[in-house]
Design an enzyme around this catalytic site. Structure first.
Site, mmCIF file in Angstrom:
data_model
loop_
_atom_site.group_PDB
_atom_site.id
_atom_site.type_symbol
_atom_site.label_atom_id
_atom_site.label_comp_id
_atom_site.label_asym_id
_atom_site.label_seq_id
_atom_site.Cartn_x
_atom_site.Cartn_y
_atom_site.Cartn_z
ATOM 1 N N ARG A 40 0.819 -1.222 0.000
ATOM 2 C CA ARG A 40 0.000 0.000 0.000
ATOM 3 C C ARG A 40 0.850 1.267 0.000
ATOM 4 N NH1 ARG A 40 -5.142 -1.243 3.978
ATOM 5 N NH2 ARG A 40 -6.028 -2.832 2.627
ATOM 6 N N GLY A 355 -10.926 -9.255 1.268
ATOM 7 C CA GLY A 355 -9.716 -9.507 2.047
ATOM 8 C C GLY A 355 -9.203 -10.929 1.907
#
Ligand code: AMP
Length: 398
Positions: A40, A355
């Protein structure tokens, strides 16, 4: 919802300006206190580099975890600042000062091309409340707002929505790319468009399935949720996971798919275990002969082949939910075979959401071969459920 026409950081002049950049640095940490996966952060570097190359002063805002408005040192962003400094080979100022008291002195000293990272924005209770005064304080730190935190854009928080209402607000490169890919799949997918749904429960996926159904050519249902569908068709499913109150939903989806001429595909064989444990004895059985006491834990080899053929012919793929209990070594073969088949189909646009699916794809090392892997799930699923994303809606249009 077509958000693909949003203005980006390239559409405005950032030179000599102070830019408040919202990133999603909510990265996982290992037991050793180190960042376990830097993806990220790495994906946001392009926007940061662009801004400093164009002589902007960059003030980065992010959250980490769920501190619920309380300062929790174990959720500090300081390790992220250290990583950013290394990745960019630049000194990053980490700012602990309380922004409710006005701009901290270290921010005032920043020059063009400098970068600062504020402490976890969710240490302030006003962030999640989207408090107006707090948003004004944040906005007063800069002249332009750039949002590169797509994964948090379904939240109406101060650093997502509040500031965007005050400052000129545009997308970063990461956000722009994510919006383009997801909106293209939603509005003009290349055909055949295949949706693969797995995971434990129908209830979590129902809105996405219903919204996508009329766009799909093939709907693949697997994983735990397939057993409610098989049961609705009259098959015995043994002890497999099953939602009795969703039989009607499963029947409706199958009827709607038939009406819309969408091919619906369920497992034809299964790997079943005697118990619901990682080291249980297991065997492969047809979907019409699941023994009474057994649990369906993965798709079988015939189903894998059917799925491979479908995936090989697809031009757009949306995959949400593992097709077996991939956390257990004996029952991840099906999920990995789906991942490998998508990875092998180079020409296809593949969107992997949720997820658990993202974790499975990382585990199998397929992530880099997918067009887009959404780790959070929340924002991309909201988009596929046709829900508004307040953080994106707040950004300027071209
Ligand atoms: P979800 O969050 O709904 O995508 O569900 C993901 C979970 O579904 C994972 O933890 C998988 O272990 C689980 N899952 C997949 N297939 C099965 C199955 N056949 N039986 C029980 N759980 C499953």
């Amino acid at each position: 919802m077509d958000y693909s026409g949003k203005k980006s950081v390239e559409d405005i002049d950032v030179c000599g300006k102070r830019v408040l950049l919202r990133c999603d640095f909510n990265v996982p940490f290992g037991a050793d206190g180190k960042i376990a996966d830097t993806t990220r952060i790495d994906t946001s570097l392009r926007t940061i580099r662009y801004l400093i190359k164009n002589r902007a002063t960059v003030i980065i805002v992010s959250h980490r975890g769920r501190p619920k408005g309380v300062c929790r040192p174990e959720l500090s962003l300081e390790p992220v600042a250290a990583y950013l400094s290394r990745a960019l080979n630049l000194d990053i100022k980490f700012v602990r000062g309380d922004i409710r008291d006005g701009a901290p002195e270290s921010l005032n000293q920043l020059k063009n091309g400098d970068i600062a990272l504020l402490e976890n924005i969710r240490f302030y209770k006003e962030e999640e409340q989207n408090d107006r005064e707090f948003a004004k304080k944040l906005a007063s730190l800069a002249q332009i707002y750039v949002n590169d935190a797509f994964g948090t854009s379904h939240r109406a928080h101060a650093s997502i929505v509040g500031v965007a209402a005050i400052l000129p607000a545009v997308c970063g490169f990461l956000m722009k790319r994510e919006l383009e890919i997801l909106c293209r799949a939603l509005t003009a997918p290349e055909r055949p468009f295949v949706g693969i749904f797995g995971g434990a429960k129908i209830s979590d996926k129902i809105d996405v399935i219903n919204n996508l159904l009329e766009k799909l050519d093939v709907l693949v249902i697997a994983g735990g949720m397939a057993y409610t569908f098989l049961n609705a068709l009259g098959y015995s499913i043994g002890q497999s996971i099953f939602e009795a109150d969703k039989i009607g939903v499963a029947t409706d989806i199958m009827a709607k798919a038939k009406d819309l001429d969408v091919r619906i595909v369920l497992p034809v064989d299964n790997v079943v275990g005697r118990e619901f444990t990682a080291d249980t004895d297991f065997e492969v059985v047809g979907s019409d002969s699941i023994p009474d006491g057994c649990f369906g834990l993965d798709i079988g080899p015939k189903t894998e082949q059917v799925f491979r053929d479908i995936i090989a012919g697809a031009r757009t793929i949306f995959w949400n939910g593992p097709v077996g209990v991939f956390e257990w070594a004996h029952f991840r073969h099906g999920t990995f075979s789906v991942g490998a088949a998508i990875a092998a189909n180079r020409g296809t646009m593949s969107i992997v959401g949720g997820g658990d699916t993202a974790a499975a794809v990382q585990m199998g090392n397929f992530a880099n071969s997918m067009t887009y892997v959404s780790t959070g799930g929340g924002a991309s699923l909201a988009l596929f459920e046709r829900k508004d994303l307040p953080g994106v809606a707040a950004l300027a249009d071209n």
